[in-house]
Design a protein around this motif. Structure first.
Motif, mmCIF file in Angstrom:
data_model
loop_
_atom_site.group_PDB
_atom_site.id
_atom_site.type_symbol
_atom_site.label_atom_id
_atom_site.label_comp_id
_atom_site.label_asym_id
_atom_site.label_seq_id
_atom_site.Cartn_x
_atom_site.Cartn_y
_atom_site.Cartn_z
ATOM 1 N N ALA A 33 30.808 29.587 -85.545
ATOM 2 C CA ALA A 33 32.102 30.805 -85.474
ATOM 3 C C ALA A 33 32.415 30.735 -83.864
ATOM 4 O O ALA A 33 33.548 30.847 -83.684
ATOM 5 N N GLY A 34 31.465 30.344 -82.890
ATOM 6 C CA GLY A 34 31.839 30.204 -81.730
ATOM 7 C C GLY A 34 32.742 28.995 -81.668
ATOM 8 O O GLY A 34 33.871 29.004 -80.919
ATOM 9 N N LEU A 35 32.758 27.722 -82.106
ATOM 10 C CA LEU A 35 33.579 26.649 -82.335
ATOM 11 C C LEU A 35 34.893 26.918 -82.501
ATOM 12 O O LEU A 35 35.969 26.736 -82.132
ATOM 13 N N MET A 36 34.874 27.854 -83.691
ATOM 14 C CA MET A 36 36.174 28.138 -84.398
ATOM 15 C C MET A 36 37.018 29.356 -83.531
ATOM 16 O O MET A 36 38.279 29.016 -83.126
ATOM 17 N N LYS A 37 36.340 30.108 -82.681
ATOM 18 C CA LYS A 37 37.084 30.985 -81.904
ATOM 19 C C LYS A 37 37.473 30.160 -80.553
ATOM 20 O O LYS A 37 38.520 30.362 -80.032
ATOM 21 N N GLU A 38 36.504 29.140 -80.205
ATOM 22 C CA GLU A 38 36.937 28.368 -79.104
ATOM 23 C C GLU A 38 38.239 27.549 -79.393
ATOM 24 O O GLU A 38 39.076 27.548 -78.442
ATOM 25 N N ALA A 39 38.454 27.024 -80.548
ATOM 26 C CA ALA A 39 39.442 26.233 -80.915
ATOM 27 C C ALA A 39 40.905 27.212 -81.163
ATOM 28 O O ALA A 39 41.927 26.794 -80.687
ATOM 29 N N LEU A 40 40.654 28.314 -81.539
ATOM 30 C CA LEU A 40 41.792 29.327 -81.664
ATOM 31 C C LEU A 40 42.267 29.802 -80.329
ATOM 32 O O LEU A 40 43.376 29.757 -79.961
ATOM 33 N N SER A 41 41.234 30.244 -79.370
ATOM 34 C CA SER A 41 41.459 30.680 -78.093
ATOM 35 C C SER A 41 42.152 29.646 -77.423
ATOM 36 O O SER A 41 43.022 29.844 -76.557
ATOM 37 N N GLY A 42 41.581 28.371 -77.286
ATOM 38 C CA GLY A 42 41.964 27.159 -76.514
ATOM 39 C C GLY A 42 43.503 27.031 -76.937
ATOM 40 O O GLY A 42 44.414 26.679 -75.936
#
Ligand code: 3HC
Length: 718
Positions: free
Chosen positions: A258-267
């Protein structure tokens, strides 16, 4: 042409060594990433490959994602295609282990790829870090998720929020790297380690699944909330530090995927932000300042500067001496009598001690650096100096005398530099025949702290002297901008309307403290009145006179400083200026200020202007900075500065303009030349020449061009 590649070599022991090659820093361009993906597909598919070692060519592992490629990413790129689909699902979850062999640098995407590997081997001096926040983005490629799992939450936050790199040795102690070895042994050690993993002699760690270094959830919340408060306090106008903390939290609370996905979207969202565009512009602008057409591309090599001398041990002279000895230059400091000399030497000692107190200099190094300094009262020791920097008071006659003395006492190749901030260099060098060796080396106060060096050349200054000074700037870790000769040169000249616009607004009814508040909210370290207090009114009035003489048609002549000075309010040094100061130099507002302002308004004959009384905070910012932009346009038009981006760097590093706005010209361009022009034009109709837009700005507004666009018609002063 491809921007970099990777090469794979399969060794006899069954290790595939993949080398990233994209000079000079092996950045992960889109071509490098595509090539890496091809190499991985092949290595994972081949039966003769047991394990993979990832390394970088020419002693540099990887400087991160190619910053120039942010705008070139495919628009419909699937979020997480690199960080989840490739790095996590293919590399980290592979049935063959990967080991990173790190020398030189592993920064940003470089360290992120290394953390995906199942072990990391490093040289002791390699630099490892996630500096993405400096670019207005957050660590992508899983950096926000893996670093806390490898070094613990507190250390990871420190490294990410402060963009702080650590050396290989410290990384080893923290567990970020698994072993330290020499550069010669690096790849062999990494290959043995990789085979050790295959043979179950070494652990097969997947960073993303580790949780042994993370605190319990209650502590995580406390730590992150504290970090949020600090981040908001430090950088209230930007969002990316908070986004970074939120993304870290998501990974710990809801799990790393979930962290990786949020990182990708926020990035993805942050990459498109104005903050990130501005900070990326600033990154490249800093590196472009030392590329000077017809100078640095002419094959000249810098001469070796072994011994330097400073004339004048005041605040500036002692600051310059400090920065030189800190960077291992021998310095002769000349003063006119014992008393002034020992005051200068004491200031240098105090400067050095401040570095010791901050832990940036050891006691042993303090002694070594201090031994490079030699105080003198005459020119005897000047005969073998290679560079002299004059740093006496702004008195033309005194400077002329010093320069003609230097010519008598120094060897014929010695560079004669002056630290003047405003005086025409042709006047200073007038009494010498060595005008090709006369140059400005304008440091900003305090010289041992401020990162900018303005190198001023006249039409006679030789290219060799510029090349030499650029090299000195590099060695003393200052960012140089090379500019032409005029009153105020580029940096101070561009900013002279800043204080004048603020005084104009006060004369017409606005409040001093409100203006300072609005300007600090905009992101300046202090407002124009607090700055005037810091500089001191004596200096401010003296330099203002130079502008009145040189640019009379566009100066706003307020009497406020003079009125305060007449009542012995000289600024911070006398504890009374626009503010009053306690013994710890803490500034407070002074209700008494009103009477001085009234006097200034009466002299100016200014009435409270109903239109100005309705100004929004944004209007105030624009009324203070658009005249600065206007002067910057003139400086470009006259080719005092070579490019708009040099003025961006100068405004950030010399004047404290917020870097996340990209510098004064980049900021103005983000609003549009036409908008800036229209506002100045309207104000000039109401309030006169001070606001009148210059031709350069008018032309760009009419053409719909950017302020940074090249100028053809300009007359060069270089
Ligand atoms: C997905 C990821 O999370 C996102 C990322 O990885 S973003 C990138 C993160 N990486 C960084 O921020 C590192 C940025 N680079 C640096 O700090 C320094 O360049 C360095 C420490 C690597 C090297 O410093 P130094 O040896 O002094 O060389 P320096 O002059 O800065 O750079 C050399 C050249 O490489 C370029 N360069 C450096 N890093 C680069 C990068 N990541 N991308 C593109 N170009 C880069 C510079 O622009 C410069 O180009 P030039 O010669 O044409 O002017």
């Amino acid at each position: 042409m491809a921007r970099g590649t990777t090469a794979m070599e399969v060794r006899a022991d069954g290790v595939a060594v993949i080398t990233i090659s994209n000079p000079p820093v092996n950045a992960l361009s889109l071509d490098v990433i595509a090539s890496l993906q091809r190499n991985y597909a092949e290595a994972l598919g081949r039966n003769d490959v047991k394990a993979i070692v990832l390394t970088g060519a020419n002693g540099r592992f990887c400087g991160g994602f190619d910053i120039a490629a942010f705008g070139n990413k495919p628009k419909n790129e699937k979020p997480g295609s690199m960080s989840i689909d490739f790095l996590t699902d293919i590399v980290e979850d592979a049935h063959k282990p990967s080991v990173a062999a790190i020398d030189g640098i592993a920064l940003g995407g470089g360290l992120e790829v290394a953390m995906v590997c199942h072990a990391r081997i490093s040289t002791p001096s390699a630099q490892l870090g996630l500096p993405e926040l400096q670019l207005g983005i957050i660590p992508g490629m899983g950096g926000t998720q893996r670093l806390p799992r490898l070094v613990g939450l507190l250390k990871a936050l420190d490294m990410m929020l402060m963009s702080k790199a650590i050396k290989g040795r410290e990384a080893h102690k923290l567990g970020l790297v698994d072993a330290i070895t020499s550069a010669n042994e690096l790849v062999n050690t990494a290959c043995s380690w990789a085979l050790g993993i295959v043979e179950n002699k070494k652990p097969w760690f997947k960073s993303l699944h580790r949780s042994d270094r993370l605190p319990d959830l209650a502590e995580v919340k406390d730590v992150l909330n504290f970090a949020r408060v600090q981040a908001k306090k430090k950088s209230p106008n930007v969002q990316h530090p908070i986004v970074c903390i939120d993304v870290i939290e998501e990974g710990i609370v809801s799990g790393p995927r979930a962290g990786l996905m949020k990182e990708a979207l926020s990035g993805k969202m942050l990459e498109q932000s104005q903050t990130s565009k501005s900070l990326r512009h600033f990154f490249f602008a800093q590196r472009a300042t030392s590329k000077i057409p017809s100078i640095t591309n002419m094959g000249l090599t810098p001469r070796k500067i072994k011994k330097t001398a400073i004339v004048g041990g005041g605040l500036m002279g002692s600051g310059i001496a400090t920065v030189l000895i800190l960077n291992n230059f021998k310095v002769v400091l000349k003063e006119v009598n014992e008393q002034l000399l020992s005051a200068g030497i004491n200031r240098i000692k105090a400067n050095l001690q401040s570095f010791v107190r901050k832990g940036q200099l050891s006691k042993e190094d303090y002694e070594k650096k201090f031994s490079l300094l030699c105080g003198v009262l005459d020119y005897e020791q000047f005969k073998d100096t290679d560079l002299v920097i004059e740093a006496v008071i702004e008195d033309i006659f005194l400077k002329q005398q010093i320069f003609s003395d230097l010519e008598k006492h120094c060897h014929h190749n010695c560079i004669f530099a002056t630290n003047t901030s405003t005086i025409d260099l042709n006047l200073i060098g007038q009494k010498t025949v060595s005008q090709d060796r006369v140059v400005g080396a304008h440091f900003f106060s305090p010289a041992h702290v401020m990162p900018l060096l303005e190198i001023v050349r006249t039409q006679q200054t030789s290219s060799q002297v510029i090349v030499d000074l650029l090299d000195v700037a590099k060695k003393i870790r200052k960012t140089p901008i090379v500019v032409g000769n005029c009153t105020g040169f580029a940096v101070n000249r561009v900013f002279f309307p800043y204080a004048q616009a603020a005084c104009f607004l006060v004369d017409y009814g606005l409040d001093v403290y409100h203006i300072d508040h609005v300007i600090t909210q905009f992101g300046m370290p202090m407002g124009p009145f607090r700055l005037a207090d810091l500089v001191g009114f004596g200096v401010a009035i003296a330099t203002r006179k130079q502008y009145y003489q040189s640019y009379p048609e566009r100066c706003y002549k307020s009497m406020i400083l003079q009125i305060l000075l007449e009542d012995n309010r000289t600024g911070e040094s006398s504890c009374k200026g626009f503010y009053i100061y306690d013994d710890k130099r803490k500034a407070s507002q002074d209700p008494d200020l009103r009477k001085y302002i009234e006097k200034s308004r009466n002299i100016a004959g200014a009435m409270q202007d109903p239109k100005l009384m309705k100004l929004t905070d944004n209007d105030i910012v624009e009324m203070i900075f658009f005249p600065v932009v206007n002067e910057a346009c003139r400086v470009l038009d006259e080719q005092i500065a070579l490019k708009a981006s040099d003025l961006d760097v100068a405004s950030i590093m010399g004047m404290g303009f917020p870097s996340y706005r990209g510098g004064v010209m980049f900021w103005a361009d983000s609003l549009g030349a036409k908008y800036v022009y229209n506002r100045l034009e309207a104000w000039s109709k109401d309030y006169g020449e001070f606001f009148k837009p210059c031709e350069y700005l008018a032309a760009r507004a009419h053409q719909g061009a950017s302020l940074a666009a090249k100028v053809d018609s300009a007359k060069s002063r270089l």
